[in-house]
Design a protein around this motif. Structure first.
Motif, PDB file in Angstrom:
ATOM      1  N   CYS A   8       0.501  -1.175  -0.452  1.00 34.99           N
ATOM      2  CA  CYS A   8      -0.466   0.159   0.427  1.00 34.99           C
ATOM      3  C   CYS A   8       0.666   1.275   0.080  1.00 34.99           C
ATOM      4  O   CYS A   8       0.454   1.661   1.262  1.00 34.99           O
ATOM      5  CB  CYS A   8      -0.738   0.097   1.429  1.00 34.99           C
ATOM      6  N   ASN A 170     -18.567  -0.482  10.023  1.00 37.63           N
ATOM      7  CA  ASN A 170     -17.713   0.744   8.825  1.00 37.63           C
ATOM      8  C   ASN A 170     -15.587   0.081   9.965  1.00 37.63           C
ATOM      9  O   ASN A 170     -15.228  -0.195   8.835  1.00 37.63           O
ATOM     10  CB  ASN A 170     -18.085   1.886   9.532  1.00 37.63           C
ATOM     11  N   GLN A 173     -15.206  -3.112   7.741  1.00 35.93           N
ATOM     12  CA  GLN A 173     -14.777  -2.215   6.559  1.00 35.93           C
ATOM     13  C   GLN A 173     -13.311  -1.714   5.937  1.00 35.93           C
ATOM     14  O   GLN A 173     -12.926  -2.272   5.122  1.00 35.93           O
ATOM     15  CB  GLN A 173     -15.898  -1.912   5.998  1.00 35.93           C
ATOM     16  N   THR A 174     -12.764  -1.044   6.693  1.00 32.62           N
ATOM     17  CA  THR A 174     -12.021  -0.379   7.007  1.00 32.62           C
ATOM     18  C   THR A 174     -10.369  -0.978   6.558  1.00 32.62           C
ATOM     19  O   THR A 174     -10.330  -0.911   5.947  1.00 32.62           O
ATOM     20  CB  THR A 174     -11.729   1.143   8.014  1.00 32.62           C
ATOM     21  N   ARG A 176     -10.898  -3.942   6.074  1.00 30.29           N
ATOM     22  CA  ARG A 176     -10.267  -5.308   5.665  1.00 30.29           C
ATOM     23  C   ARG A 176     -10.391  -4.208   4.029  1.00 30.29           C
ATOM     24  O   ARG A 176      -9.686  -5.014   3.215  1.00 30.29           O
ATOM     25  CB  ARG A 176     -12.484  -5.297   5.283  1.00 30.29           C
ATOM     26  N   ASP A 177     -10.217  -2.973   3.845  1.00 26.24           N
ATOM     27  CA  ASP A 177     -10.324  -2.668   2.526  1.00 26.24           C
ATOM     28  C   ASP A 177      -8.892  -2.429   2.493  1.00 26.24           C
ATOM     29  O   ASP A 177      -8.145  -2.851   1.216  1.00 26.24           O
ATOM     30  CB  ASP A 177     -11.207  -0.875   2.494  1.00 26.24           C
ATOM     31  N   ALA A 180      -7.201  -5.802   1.216  1.00 20.15           N
ATOM     32  CA  ALA A 180      -7.565  -6.630  -0.393  1.00 20.15           C
ATOM     33  C   ALA A 180      -7.356  -5.809  -1.062  1.00 20.15           C
ATOM     34  O   ALA A 180      -7.742  -6.350  -2.660  1.00 20.15           O
ATOM     35  CB  ALA A 180      -9.537  -5.489   0.061  1.00 20.15           C
ATOM     36  N   ARG A 181      -6.233  -4.448  -0.587  1.00 16.97           N
ATOM     37  CA  ARG A 181      -5.458  -3.913  -1.997  1.00 16.97           C
ATOM     38  C   ARG A 181      -4.128  -5.882  -2.239  1.00 16.97           C
ATOM     39  O   ARG A 181      -3.552  -5.144  -3.503  1.00 16.97           O
ATOM     40  CB  ARG A 181      -4.400  -3.144  -1.315  1.00 16.97           C
ATOM     41  N   VAL A 185     -10.195 -11.077  -1.794  1.00 21.52           N
ATOM     42  CA  VAL A 185     -11.309 -11.013  -0.640  1.00 21.52           C
ATOM     43  C   VAL A 185     -11.961 -12.297  -0.028  1.00 21.52           C
ATOM     44  O   VAL A 185     -12.339 -12.195   0.897  1.00 21.52           O
ATOM     45  CB  VAL A 185     -12.673 -10.056  -0.951  1.00 21.52           C
TER      46      VAL A 185
END
Length: 453
Positions: A8, A170, A173-174, A176-177, A180-181, A185
């Protein structure tokens, strides 16, 4: 964090620590830990989006996500001593995060913690956070030392546990995102907080249980003439079982297996489940038995005494690919030999003399005992003049040693006690060695000398 920075490049990753010497090492040419591939990853991103600093509070205050990766050792005194996890460092970190934060944050448990630790952390943050909103997630790590970089680059799963609320979802999900890079998934698993916390303990306990199971079978193999390698291969062909973690040896070590299994024992006891606690306690007891059984085999084979004899110990790290000696079986084996008044000469390619002496200091407190510990520059120096050689770490170089040369420099009869099944016992016997391999049929010599009680 290094791998996250690599994958990232637009995310700024700052690793903070209160130890300035450790931070200096991370910023230098010689990293404070050895892990294959890690230096290359650090050097690729350091100074770009990966930074190491002792300015803890400023960077915690600026962060959106705070990963807490502090030490969580087993308590040595007080309630639960010997089993419960000491959360003093975790609580201190949580109080610091609450004190310096002026904006909302996602606080992530990376340390292995007891079930429902997140609940306690939430209370600390809520009562000390000056109205700042925090979300606590559990994101345990499943990497293994020696293969950690590969495990992180291509993980078999990433586990994220959070609260079943709008804010909790939320936060999940933050994080997880971010993963997921680079992680598919379908390998990112989301659960509630308590399931994520327990999953880490359960995973390590299950792996420890497999090691203790095959080591229990190794003892029976020696008593009956069976070969544990053949038994493990036959058992592991069953797809319901599989072949991993079925290598018999002198016992498991490392920072996780014993600590996490004992933490599970304590959780069962506190939950009123004595039978479950007893089951998991036996996994650790079996590991202790395997180490003491190895020492007894060494002593009994060498005419029931090693007093005054030199014993070479090849390998001190708990496994190959790392310099980590935490809970290494070699420590207990060396202490057992020192207790029998042997002279121990240790060689490990990745463990420093200072670390070896420090780990053996409790057993070598008297000056006379301390003088019986030597650290060699290589395996040949360690074995020169020795009565026996103990192989306690499965370093590849121990498979390729010139054992004929080693035999020539040893006292006779010359013994090899292979605690990791790395040598070809038949070849060594042809050279004149008396050989013991864990879980293998015994030499005629050894079969007439049962392990001392």
């Amino acid at each position: 964090m290094a791998v996250m920075a690599l994958k990232c490049p637009d995310i700024e990753v700052v690793v903070v620590d209160v130890s300035r010497p450790r931070i200096d090492a991370w910023n230098g040419d010689h990293l404070p830990i050895f892990e294959p591939g890690l230096a290359e990853v650090v050097k690729a991103r350091r100074g770009k989006n990966l930074f190491f600093t002792a300015d803890v509070e400023r960077h915690v205050a600026d962060a959106d996500i705070v990963f807490v990766s502090v030490n969580t050792p087993t308590k040595t005194r007080g309630l639960g001593a010997g089993k419960a996890v000491d959360l003093a460092y975790w609580e201190s970190a949580a109080r610091m995060v609450a004190d310096v934060s002026h904006s909302g944050k996602v606080v992530v448990e990376k340390s292995t913690v007891p079930v429902r630790t997140a609940e306690a952390i939430e209370k600390i943050l809520a009562h000390n956070g000056h109205g700042v909103e925090f979300q606590v997630l559990s994101n345990p790590e499943f990497l293994a030392e020696g293969t950690a970089v590969g495990d992180l680059l291509c993980p078999d799963r990433v586990l994220i546990g959070g609260r079943d609320s709008a804010a909790g979802r939320n936060a999940v999900q933050t994080l997880r995102d971010v993963y997921a890079r680079w992680v598919p998934v379908d390998r990112i698993i989301t659960t509630n907080l308590w399931s994520a916390e327990l999953s880490k303990l359960a995973a390590n306990a299950f792996l420890a249980q497999r090691v203790s199971s095959v080591n229990a079978i190794s003892a029976l193999c020696e008593a009956t003439g069976a070969d544990v390698t053949e038994v493990a291969r036959a058992v592991g062909k069953d797809p319901r079982i599989g072949g991993r973690f079925l290598d018999a040896g002198v016992g498991f070590g490392g920072s996780c297996f014993q600590k996490d299994t004992l933490s599970l024992v304590y959780a069962c006891e506190c939950s009123g489940l004595p039978e479950a606690a007893g089951y998991w306690r036996q996994v650790v007891a079996m590991n202790d038995y395997q180490k003491s059984r190895f020492v007894r085999r060494v002593v009994s084979s060498m005419f029931n005494t090693v007093a005054g004899k030199k014993v070479a110990v090849l390998g001190f790290a708990f496994k190959k690919g790392t310099g980590d000696t935490r809970e290494s079986p070699a420590i207990d084996v060396c202490r057992g030999l020192l207790g029998e008044r042997a002279h121990v000469s240790v060689y490990d390619p990745m463990v420093s003399e200072e670390q070896i002496q420090r780990d053996l200091a409790p057993a070598a407190a008297p000056a006379k005992a301390r003088s019986r510990v030597a650290v060699a520059r290589d395996a040949y120096e360690a074995a020169r003049g020795a009565h026996g050689v103990c192989i306690l770490t499965e370093w590849d170089e121990f498979r390729a040693l010139d054992y004929r040369r080693i035999h020539g420099g040893m006292e006779k009869p010359a013994f090899v006690f292979d605690g990791r099944n790395v040598v070809d016992a038949g070849e060594l016997r042809e050279m004149g060695f008396v050989v013991y391999c864990v879980g293998k049929p015994l030499d005629e010599w050894l079969s007439h000398m049962p392990a001392a009680a």
